[in-house]
Design an enzyme around this catalytic site. Structure first.
Site, PDB file in Angstrom:
ATOM      1  N   TYR A 161     -86.245 -62.932  95.592  1.00 42.90           N
ATOM      2  CA  TYR A 161     -85.368 -64.107  95.575  1.00 42.90           C
ATOM      3  C   TYR A 161     -84.825 -64.451  96.954  1.00 42.90           C
ATOM      4  O   TYR A 161     -84.536 -65.619  97.228  1.00 42.90           O
ATOM      5  CB  TYR A 161     -84.255 -63.932  94.534  1.00 42.90           C
ATOM      6  N   ARG A 192     -87.568 -66.625  98.147  1.00 40.69           N
ATOM      7  CA  ARG A 192     -87.501 -67.941  97.495  1.00 40.69           C
ATOM      8  C   ARG A 192     -86.346 -68.761  98.064  1.00 40.69           C
ATOM      9  O   ARG A 192     -86.464 -69.979  98.259  1.00 40.69           O
ATOM     10  CB  ARG A 192     -87.310 -67.789  95.990  1.00 40.69           C
ATOM     11  N   HIS A 212     -81.567 -73.151  84.362  1.00 40.79           N
ATOM     12  CA  HIS A 212     -82.057 -71.828  84.756  1.00 40.79           C
ATOM     13  C   HIS A 212     -81.313 -71.251  85.953  1.00 40.79           C
ATOM     14  O   HIS A 212     -81.784 -70.308  86.576  1.00 40.79           O
ATOM     15  CB  HIS A 212     -83.560 -71.878  85.047  1.00 40.79           C
ATOM     16  N   CYS A 258     -72.263 -61.587  89.067  1.00 44.91           N
ATOM     17  CA  CYS A 258     -71.960 -60.180  88.819  1.00 44.91           C
ATOM     18  C   CYS A 258     -72.445 -59.813  87.425  1.00 44.91           C
ATOM     19  O   CYS A 258     -72.009 -60.415  86.431  1.00 44.91           O
ATOM     20  CB  CYS A 258     -70.462 -59.923  88.942  1.00 44.91           C
TER      21      CYS A 258
END
Length: 231
Positions: free
Chosen positions: A53, A56, A106, A114
């Site tokens: 990520y 990304r 999404h 968290c």
């Protein structure tokens, strides 16, 4: 004037350089979905997931909105009724292109979550294993992304919009990921006109009243021009 509800998927951002699941050679092609896009994958190897990520996030940060994004922003601005954009995408290209009412079902690459207390905050450029939550200090920070097996965000709000839709459009979606793949049926039940705009027909293309095929940067602006020309 009719409410327009638009669902967008990875196909609308592809021409901005952000690949889809099925693109060869892209980020997704280097990993199994089970390893980087599920809670179980994060539990097994959080470093791998954070690295994925982070990449990304960097890729999305260097992307610019394209003509399809700006066309939808223009539709929101010039259509006399409400235009709601529901996106499966985790980039911010709709907002960068001028859109305002965007529902990210999404999550977003720009967010951190968290896993212990569900506090949310702006993600740094790079997240790492053991990063503490600003609220509870637990070392359980993760990307604020809805992974496979998790419930998408804002579903009650989305279904309320679909129940009021006069026009429903799906742009750049595969028709394979639920619950979004079933939105067209919710819109049909509400009496909406339905249209799919895609590079090629999705697996659910037969459910739509109309299908427009081609690159998003070409067909989306033409569709918007047509709508605004006959309002």
């Amino acid at each position: 004037m009719e409410k327009i509800v638009i669902l967008t998927g990875a196909g609308i951002s592809a021409e901005s350089g952000l690949g889809t699941f099925r693109d060869e050679g892209g980020l997704w092609a280097q990993h199994r979905i089970e390893d980087v896009a599920t809670p179980e994958g994060f539990a097994r190897n959080p470093a791998l997931v954070h690295g994925f990520y982070n990449a990304r996030r960097m890729q999305a940060g260097g992307a610019d909105p394209n003509a399809a994004h700006t066309a939808l922003a223009r539709l929101q601005r010039d259509w006399p009724g409400e235009v709601v954009i529901v996106t499966q995408n985790v980039d911010n290209l709709h907002e960068a292109g001028g859109a305002t009412r965007v529902i990210h079902m999404h999550g977003t690459l720009s967010g951190a979550l968290c896993a212990s207390c569900e506090h949310r905050w702006t993600a740094p450029a790079e997240m790492s294993v053991g990063e503490p939550c600003p609220a509870c200090r637990a070392a359980t920070a993760r990307p604020d992304i809805v992974w496979f097996g998790e419930m998408p965000y804002h579903m009650d709000q989305i279904y309320d919009h679909l129940a009021q839709a006069g026009i429903f459009a799906a742009i750049g979606t595969s028709g394979q990921v639920y619950p979004a793949a079933a939105f067209v049926h919710e819109a049909i039940a509400a009496g909406a006109q339905t249209v799919e705009l895609n590079l090629e027909p999705s697996v659910g293309a037969s459910s739509f009243d109309q299908t427009l095929l081609g690159p998003a940067t070409q067909i989306v602006p033409r569709w918007v021009d047509d709508l605004l020309g006959r309002r």
